[in-house]
Write an enzyme that holds these catalytic residues in place. Sequence first.
Site, PDB file in Angstrom:
ATOM      1  N   ASP A  53      60.433  95.556  53.233  1.00 60.44           N
ATOM      2  CA  ASP A  53      58.621  94.808  53.689  1.00 60.44           C
ATOM      3  C   ASP A  53      58.763  93.919  55.448  1.00 60.44           C
ATOM      4  OD1 ASP A  53      56.951  94.986  51.357  1.00 60.44           O
ATOM      5  OD2 ASP A  53      57.953  93.389  50.453  1.00 60.44           O
ATOM      6  N   HIS A  54      59.934  93.697  55.369  1.00 63.43           N
ATOM      7  CA  HIS A  54      59.462  92.812  56.556  1.00 63.43           C
ATOM      8  C   HIS A  54      59.835  93.972  57.976  1.00 63.43           C
ATOM      9  CE1 HIS A  54      59.723  88.955  54.621  1.00 63.43           C
ATOM     10  NE2 HIS A  54      59.519  88.649  55.443  1.00 63.43           N
TER      11      HIS A  54
END
Length: 393
Positions: free
Chosen positions: A167-168
């Site tokens: 996600d990051h």
Amino acid sequence: MNAALQGTMALDLSGHVAGPFCGSLLGDLGCDVIKVELPDGGDTHRGRNPLYEGYGPSFRALNRNKRSLTLDLRKPQGKEILLKLLEKADILLENFRPETRAKLGLDYERLSELNPRLIHCSITGYGQEGPYRDKPGFDTIGQALSGMLSLMTDFDKPKVVGVSVTDHSTGVFAAYGILGALLARHHTGRGQFVDASLLRISLAFIESHMADYLNGGEAITRENFPRGRIYCFVPSDKKALVIHLSGHQKAWEGLVSAVGRRDLLDDPRFATRNDRWQHHYDIVPILQTEFEKKPRDHWLDALDAVSVPNAPIYKIEEVLDDPQVRELGLPQEIRHPKMGSSNLIGNAIQLSDTPMQFHRAAPLLGENTEEILRGLGYDEEALAELRESGVTS
């Protein structure tokens, strides 16, 4: 000009982690980021921690430097308002599945006719095409399908890791794509479509490992990745540390000197880097026996004395007490007029002339709805009608 993206506007229709993180990075650079949320509950990540009633620490970190506009895009009036904003926007950021985006009428081809300068960034699980394109995608799915998770879990007892790597990293790559598109627009005058998928970015994140395999090397695993280079030990006080040896012989000599085992220099199993790669799991128990004799601080000092790269393996609660972390000025405080202060880490990059800034705490749901709609020309009567019909809250 005191911010790199001053004068730009982004509409952030995304939720959860990857898209909001991308939006926060743009906001740190001075972009006016309007977070568009459903009137009933907003971003699902607001409810991740029920103790904070829609304003948890994770949400605050991922949505700093944004304004919140509630808008039900399923209603014609909500869609109308969004299109008015898109006429003026520089960036659209969303994480709809392709079929959902099509149902909402938000395909790039249509929007580029409305605003040819628009940069449309779509974050999906698997990309815009292929058999999985309309399946739901999440961080751990991207990690698993790309092979990344295999490098971080035990197949006998598989577990997810405690950080949303995919996600990051997707948030960072998406921001990178948007910035590239903004620069290209400076030359061409036109926007473009930025396609960022959790799967492809997970693969890119482990590209060096994939390159080894694709070019005739051994497939990287948890077992063979550290061989001959990286060692983790648990000293007498049970506080773990990690050692990363560089490629030259001096690093190995420094390690065995620090632990008082220079006799290992004469062991033919460990004579060269290749030998140590072959016999990595012979080295580990020998050195672990030595590290168990004294506490971690002793070994950190001993390793520093011979310039062997090392670090304590901190628990989260230990990190902010480290003098180097304190030197970075962390944590940073940001205040909301109603919700008070939050302590965050903030952006990892600093620019000398246009520094990243905390200029706005994460918004409450719909906090800026009236302000934004007034800017579009809606009067009090129109605002009241929108609220009553459920288009806004």
